[in-house]
Scaffold this motif. Structure first.
Motif, short mmCIF file in Angstrom:
data_model
loop_
_atom_site.label_atom_id
_atom_site.label_comp_id
_atom_site.label_asym_id
_atom_site.label_seq_id
_atom_site.Cartn_x
_atom_site.Cartn_y
_atom_site.Cartn_z
N ALA A 199 -19.83 7.68 9.13
CA ALA A 199 -19.06 7.54 7.75
C ALA A 199 -19.38 6.08 7.54
CB ALA A 199 -17.77 8.00 8.06
N ARG A 200 -20.37 5.22 7.69
CA ARG A 200 -20.45 3.87 7.56
C ARG A 200 -20.51 3.64 6.28
NH1 ARG A 200 -24.54 0.07 8.26
NH2 ARG A 200 -25.96 1.57 9.11
N VAL A 201 -19.89 2.44 5.79
CA VAL A 201 -20.26 2.08 4.27
C VAL A 201 -21.60 0.87 4.50
CG1 VAL A 201 -19.65 0.92 2.24
CG2 VAL A 201 -18.23 2.64 3.50
N VAL A 202 -22.42 1.04 3.75
CA VAL A 202 -23.69 0.09 3.63
C VAL A 202 -23.65 -0.90 2.36
CG1 VAL A 202 -24.96 1.79 5.18
CG2 VAL A 202 -25.31 1.65 2.95
N GLU A 203 -24.20 -2.06 2.43
CA GLU A 203 -24.25 -2.92 1.51
C GLU A 203 -25.64 -2.32 0.57
OE1 GLU A 203 -22.38 -5.65 0.38
OE2 GLU A 203 -21.02 -5.90 1.87
N ALA A 204 -25.69 -2.84 -0.56
CA ALA A 204 -26.68 -2.48 -1.55
C ALA A 204 -28.19 -2.93 -0.91
CB ALA A 204 -26.62 -2.94 -2.78
N SER A 205 -28.24 -4.16 -0.20
CA SER A 205 -29.44 -4.63 0.42
C SER A 205 -29.95 -3.82 1.41
CB SER A 205 -29.26 -6.01 1.09
OG SER A 205 -28.20 -6.15 1.79
N GLU A 206 -28.80 -3.00 2.30
CA GLU A 206 -29.46 -2.15 3.41
C GLU A 206 -29.76 -1.16 2.73
OE1 GLU A 206 -27.70 -0.19 7.55
OE2 GLU A 206 -26.62 -1.58 6.37
N ALA A 207 -29.01 -0.65 1.65
CA ALA A 207 -29.36 0.79 1.12
C ALA A 207 -30.96 0.72 0.51
CB ALA A 207 -28.43 1.05 -0.11
N GLU A 208 -31.18 -0.58 0.11
CA GLU A 208 -32.77 -0.47 -0.34
C GLU A 208 -33.78 -0.59 0.80
OE1 GLU A 208 -35.09 -3.49 -3.24
OE2 GLU A 208 -33.59 -4.53 -2.02
N ARG A 209 -33.39 -1.16 1.87
CA ARG A 209 -34.10 -1.34 2.82
C ARG A 209 -34.46 -0.10 3.56
NH1 ARG A 209 -33.12 -1.77 8.14
NH2 ARG A 209 -30.84 -2.23 7.77
N ILE A 210 -33.53 0.92 3.52
CA ILE A 210 -33.69 2.18 4.27
C ILE A 210 -33.97 3.24 3.53
CG2 ILE A 210 -32.22 1.60 6.06
CD1 ILE A 210 -29.77 3.42 4.76
N GLY A 211 -34.23 3.05 2.07
CA GLY A 211 -34.58 3.87 1.01
C GLY A 211 -33.63 4.83 0.24
N LEU A 212 -32.21 4.28 0.30
CA LEU A 212 -31.41 4.92 -0.33
C LEU A 212 -31.21 4.93 -1.66
CD1 LEU A 212 -28.98 7.11 0.21
CD2 LEU A 212 -27.44 5.09 0.75
N VAL A 213 -31.63 3.58 -2.25
CA VAL A 213 -31.68 3.21 -3.45
C VAL A 213 -32.91 2.47 -3.60
CG1 VAL A 213 -29.35 2.85 -3.79
CG2 VAL A 213 -30.97 0.80 -3.15
N ASN A 214 -33.90 2.54 -4.80
CA ASN A 214 -34.99 1.95 -4.97
C ASN A 214 -35.17 0.58 -5.10
OD1 ASN A 214 -34.95 4.89 -6.45
ND2 ASN A 214 -37.17 4.49 -6.30
N ARG A 215 -34.02 -0.01 -5.53
CA ARG A 215 -34.22 -1.39 -5.64
C ARG A 215 -32.77 -1.98 -5.93
NH1 ARG A 215 -36.84 -2.79 -11.77
NH2 ARG A 215 -37.61 -0.56 -11.77
N VAL A 216 -32.65 -3.15 -5.86
CA VAL A 216 -31.26 -4.15 -6.00
C VAL A 216 -31.80 -5.00 -7.19
CG1 VAL A 216 -29.33 -5.34 -5.10
CG2 VAL A 216 -30.52 -3.48 -3.80
N VAL A 217 -30.60 -5.23 -7.94
CA VAL A 217 -30.69 -5.99 -9.07
C VAL A 217 -29.31 -6.86 -9.22
CG1 VAL A 217 -32.54 -4.85 -10.22
CG2 VAL A 217 -30.14 -4.39 -11.03
N ALA A 218 -29.42 -7.92 -9.97
CA ALA A 218 -28.22 -8.82 -10.34
C ALA A 218 -26.99 -7.73 -10.93
CB ALA A 218 -28.26 -9.97 -10.90
N ALA A 219 -25.89 -7.93 -10.57
CA ALA A 219 -24.94 -6.90 -11.09
C ALA A 219 -24.85 -7.09 -12.76
CB ALA A 219 -23.57 -7.46 -10.70
N ASP A 220 -25.13 -8.21 -13.14
CA ASP A 220 -25.17 -8.29 -14.92
C ASP A 220 -26.54 -7.96 -15.44
OD1 ASP A 220 -26.71 -10.57 -13.93
OD2 ASP A 220 -25.55 -11.84 -15.10
#
Length: 245
Positions: A164-185
């Motif tokens: 039940a661990r919460v991951v940061e966007a950068s890790e989510a990108e690294r493991i394939g949970l998200v495709n990419r990370v961009v600036a919030a704005d």
């Protein structure tokens, strides 16, 4: 259906569905699920819509299920029996139209599982994603047992769910949970620009490309090589029909 917990806008072929309970960090309710499924189906049926974006309004994408709803027996039962639970992931995954999910702030529990069937997931820097169901004594739904391992692999899927661990966007990108990370704005603009790119192409081409990829994912190489010309022939027939119309 009148929408009270989501907002829907359409521009230049892109339909954006925005979760709209900002004071509750877009916590999920049965009403939100009903509205989201209805809006998604309307976007599918609208020939002017060529791509669909899901986003969250306010400070978060979706902070999980509304805990007040979980404490209410009637509302809990309504969520469990909701058509959204059984149909939304399938209809998103099988959508002939490209889909993009824009994630910012918190995406917890159902805030992650509702995003899994989308073609592309883009996260804002600083976003936090967690499949925290175990902490609530419940199990992840929305087909995540099928979708999650295909995105991050069996071992990582088990770790994310069991810890039940919460991951940061950068890790989510690294493991394939998200495709990419961009600036919030830049999140909303990036998601809409990508969707607009999809919308600029022939819908028949993208629909058939998705069919081809879906088949190839579950087939052998030999089966895929056999299927490719069949899908291409189907595409050319569809385009010929379009030209005659």
């Amino acid at each position: 259906m009148d929408y009270t917990q989501i907002d829907v806008t359409t521009s230049d072929g892109v339909c954006t569905l925005t979760l709209d309970r900002p004071d509750k960090l877009n916590a999920f309710t049965a009403t939100m699920g009903d509205e989201l499924l209805d809006a998604f189906r309307r976007a599918q049926a609208d020939a002017s819509v060529r791509a669909i974006v899901l986003a969250g309004g306010g400070r978060a994408f979706c902070a999980g299920v509304d805990l007040e709803a979980l404490r209410d027996e009637a509302e809990r039962a309504r969520i469990a029996k909701s058509e959204f639970i059984g149909r939304f992931p399938l209809e998103v995954a099988e959508s002939p139209k490209p889909t993009v999910c824009a994630i910012h702030g918190s995406a917890i529990g159902v805030g992650v599982t509702m995003a899994l069937p989308f073609d592309v997931r883009i996260a804002a820097e600083g976003a936090k994603l967690g499949l925290t169901f175990a902490k609530l004594g419940i199990l992840p739904g929305l087909g995540s047992a099928h979708l999650l391992p295909r995105l991050v692999g069996r071992a990582r899927a088990r770790e994310l769910v069991l810890s039940a661990r919460v991951v940061e966007a950068s890790e989510a990108e690294r493991i394939g949970l998200v495709n990419r990370v961009v600036a919030a704005d830049a999140l909303q603009a990036t998601a809409c620009e990508l969707a607009a790119t999809f919308a600029s192409y022939d819908p028949a081409v993208l629909a058939h490309a998705k069919r081809m990829l879906d088949f190839g994912e579950r087939a052998t190489l030999a089966e895929t090589l056999e299927n490719d010309p069949k899908v291409n022939a189907s595409l050319q027939a569809a385009r010929a029909t379009q030209r005659r119309e």
